[in-house]
Design an enzyme around this catalytic site. Structure first.
Site, short mmCIF file in Angstrom:
data_model
loop_
_atom_site.label_atom_id
_atom_site.label_comp_id
_atom_site.label_asym_id
_atom_site.label_seq_id
_atom_site.Cartn_x
_atom_site.Cartn_y
_atom_site.Cartn_z
N SER A 138 0.86 -1.18 0.00
CA SER A 138 0.00 0.00 0.00
C SER A 138 0.90 1.23 0.00
O SER A 138 1.76 1.35 -0.86
CB SER A 138 -0.95 -0.03 1.21
OG SER A 138 -1.91 1.01 1.13
N HIS A 194 -2.59 -1.50 -3.26
CA HIS A 194 -3.76 -0.65 -3.03
C HIS A 194 -3.67 0.58 -3.92
O HIS A 194 -2.78 1.41 -3.78
CB HIS A 194 -3.83 -0.20 -1.56
CG HIS A 194 -4.04 -1.32 -0.60
ND1 HIS A 194 -3.82 -1.19 0.76
CD2 HIS A 194 -4.47 -2.60 -0.80
CE1 HIS A 194 -4.10 -2.34 1.35
NE2 HIS A 194 -4.48 -3.21 0.43
N ASP A 210 -4.16 -4.82 6.16
CA ASP A 210 -4.48 -5.76 5.09
C ASP A 210 -3.33 -6.73 4.87
O ASP A 210 -2.16 -6.33 4.84
CB ASP A 210 -4.78 -4.99 3.80
CG ASP A 210 -5.30 -5.89 2.69
OD1 ASP A 210 -5.93 -6.92 3.03
OD2 ASP A 210 -5.10 -5.56 1.52
#
Length: 345
Positions: free
Chosen positions: A156, A182, A277
């Protein structure tokens, strides 16, 4: 009032919505959690808090009865199976293990029949002894005994820089690499081109379909979640999916857990990123014997994802990008087929 956590799992949004509505109308003390796929169900069950599970038989095609019942926190004697006519006829041992509601009448899903049977089914569950369903020898094999097939990477904030550096160090991978970065849907195609230009490696953006063979690196199309599965001839495939309440896309938890669930021998890498995540999915993968690598915290722009993964999955290896590349090369090379154990670390 003590809340009782209930899992409602079905690929049908209509069925989930109807079941949740009925549960809330009849019992205020029930707290519902929804899953639209077998992978999502396993993620929720891995937290070990679910008291009652209501499961659409359609999920049994992707999640065996033995695997499902052996999931942490799930007692097969506390599970209601909704027979919707979307799967082959239930075997006698399934009906013996689970409480079954026949929701299909003459080939049509009958919500009236389900609504009528649900209250009594819940009462029957309350009276059942708590006994865990024993896994059988037909459960999918742990990935520890299999050669690694794919490398799954989650990233991310700070991920693009870390990923570029990692891919340069890996070079031409012996295994296909799939990246869940992401990123919005309108940015991943450009990101894939950037990675290709920076690393000299072929990089392809994909929104589903077969996973390109090594050494191609696949960047998942942004703004969407995916699970990985195995096709009829053994090829690995990416399928678009949806996870309730998910903020970050593509979702690494779902990607990692679906690999473990399908019996795919995956190596998981969690790079710099905000949030958590990848942590739960990596835990599911590691529980099946898979190896997990996380970027050393000090080198991350944001260390949230690697730190959360290591906290949830203590067997994960914390390493620099150089060390991650070296380990991946070692584990995917000749003699690197044993995923579990310390040999070759």
């Amino acid at each position: 009032m003590t809340m009782v956590p209930v899992l409602v799992a079905s690929p049908s949004a209509f069925l989930r919505m109807s079941l949740v509505r009925q549960l809330k109308q009849r019992r205020e003390s029930l707290q519902t959690f929804e899953a639209s796929s077998a992978a999502e169900a396993r993620l929720i069950l891995s937290e070990g808090t679910i008291e009652i599970a209501i499961v659409d038989e359609a999920l049994l095609a992707a999640l065996t009865v033995e695997n499902f019942a052996a999931a942490p926190g799930l007692d097969a004697r506390r599970t209601i199976l909704i027979a919707t006519g979307t799967a082959p006829p239930l075997a006698p041992q399934i009906r013996e293990s689970f409480l079954v509601i026949d929701g299909e009448i003459e080939g049509v899903l009958n919500m009236g029949a389900i609504a009528s049977a649900l209250p009594q089914a819940l009462e029957n569950l309350a009276a059942r002894p708590r006994r865990r369903h024993a896994p059988s020898a037909t459960a999918p094999p742990a990935v520890s005994s299999r050669c690694p097939e794919i490398i799954l990477v989650a990233a991310s904030t700070g991920g693009p820089t870390a990923l570029t550096s990692l891919l340069k160090r890996i070079g031409r991978s012996r295994l296909p690499i799939v990246v869940a970065q992401h990123m919005p849907a309108d940015q991943t195609a450009g990101f894939a081109r950037h990675l290709a230009a920076e690393t000299g490696i072929e990089v392809a953006e994909r929104a589903g379909g077969e996973v390109p063979p090594a050494p191609v690196v696949t960047v998942l199309h942004g703004g969407t979640d995916y699970r990985i599965s195995r096709g009829r001839t053994g090829q690995l495939r990416l399928l678009q999916a949806s996870r309730e309440g998910n903020v970050f896309h593509p979702n690494a938890d779902l990607l990692f857990a679906s690999a473990a669930e399908t019996g795919i021998a995956a190596l998981a890498v969690v790079l710099s990123g905000m949030g958590e995540d990848g942590a739960r999915g990596a835990t599911v993968l590691a529980s099946r014997g898979g190896r997990v690598l996380v970027q050393e915290f000090a080198s991350c722009v944001v260390a949230g994802m690697p730190m959360a993964t290591f906290a949830a999955c203590p067997s994960a290896t914390v390493a620099s990008l150089k060390e991650i590349a070296e380990r991946l090369s070692r584990w995917t090379g000749v003699g690197g087929c044993t995923l579990r154990g310390r040999a070759g670390d």
